[in-house]
Write an enzyme that holds these catalytic residues in place. Sequence first.
Site, PDB file in Angstrom:
ATOM      1  N   GLY A  12      -6.101   8.691   2.979  1.00  0.00           N
ATOM      2  CA  GLY A  12      -5.426   9.319   2.222  1.00  0.00           C
ATOM      3  C   GLY A  12      -6.608  10.218   1.699  1.00  0.00           C
ATOM      4  CB  THR A  13      -8.259  13.712   2.422  1.00  0.00           C
ATOM      5  OG1 THR A  13      -7.735  13.659   3.933  1.00  0.00           O
ATOM      6  CG2 THR A  13      -9.869  12.507   3.621  1.00  0.00           C
ATOM      7  CG  ASN A  14      -3.151  16.212   2.763  1.00  0.00           C
ATOM      8  OD1 ASN A  14      -3.831  17.920   2.581  1.00  0.00           O
ATOM      9  ND2 ASN A  14      -2.814  16.637   3.805  1.00  0.00           N
ATOM     10  CB  ILE A  88      12.237   8.711   4.371  1.00  0.00           C
ATOM     11  CG1 ILE A  88      10.637   8.987   3.847  1.00  0.00           C
ATOM     12  CG2 ILE A  88      12.943   8.073   3.403  1.00  0.00           C
ATOM     13  CD1 ILE A  88       9.369   7.874   3.509  1.00  0.00           C
ATOM     14  CG  ASN A 102       6.533  15.406   5.787  1.00  0.00           C
ATOM     15  OD1 ASN A 102       5.413  14.450   6.187  1.00  0.00           O
ATOM     16  ND2 ASN A 102       6.482  15.291   7.219  1.00  0.00           N
ATOM     17  CG  HIS A 104       4.411  18.982  10.944  1.00  0.00           C
ATOM     18  ND1 HIS A 104       4.817  17.724  12.070  1.00  0.00           N
ATOM     19  CD2 HIS A 104       4.266  19.747  12.173  1.00  0.00           C
ATOM     20  CE1 HIS A 104       4.611  17.489  12.588  1.00  0.00           C
ATOM     21  NE2 HIS A 104       4.209  18.885  13.184  1.00  0.00           N
ATOM     22  CG  ASP A 145       7.662  16.453  12.233  1.00  0.00           C
ATOM     23  OD1 ASP A 145       7.772  16.377  10.839  1.00  0.00           O
ATOM     24  OD2 ASP A 145       7.603  16.155  12.840  1.00  0.00           O
ATOM     25  CD  GLU A 174      -2.773  19.088   6.330  1.00  0.00           C
ATOM     26  OE1 GLU A 174      -2.104  18.844   7.194  1.00  0.00           O
ATOM     27  OE2 GLU A 174      -3.664  18.574   6.115  1.00  0.00           O
TER      28      GLU A 174
END
Length: 190
Positions: A12-14, A88, A102, A104, A145, A174
């Site tokens: 969960g760093t992002n 999803i 999302n 990528h 993607d 990111e």
Amino acid sequence: MKNIAIFASGAGTNAENIAEYFSKNEKINVALIVSNRLKAGVHERAARLHIPSITLSKADFEAGEPVIKVLQEYHIDFIVLAGFMSKISDPLMQAFPEKIINIHPSLLPKHGGKGMYGMHVHEAVVAAGERESGITIHYINEHYDEGAIIFQASCELLPTDTPEDVAAKVHALEYTYYPQVIEKLLTQEA
């Protein structure tokens, strides 16, 4: 106020970076963190940030309706995938058209598709001898993607870069750009 749900499967760093970015924003609120893994590190980060977090089962995500019900309870307007390792469902995409994005870790369409996530992508980038990599932020659709690209940022790669080196460069992109792009998308809608 626009309410965001962040979907994450791992550390969960992002998710944490996005939540901190919006912590003092008066128009955008990270209202919920959703995971498909009970022991995902993102739950600990959510607790530290005082953001509700829940785990839903694979069956819930496949059906879609249980997820939609939870999102409605939290008045969610927008979904951000941040290291979410589950497809999803169609009902969820239909309930949130053009409202699920999302990130990528490559410059799509290169190195995308099923099974291409995390270090798998960076290893493929190095193996292909790429001179650049980066991030792609995109809307999701029924194919991995392949949704419409919203934003890309690149970084130069050296011939001596390892997959870990590429990962570090991509993570920096990111952390810088994902929150900014989310903010831009949500403020344009207002």
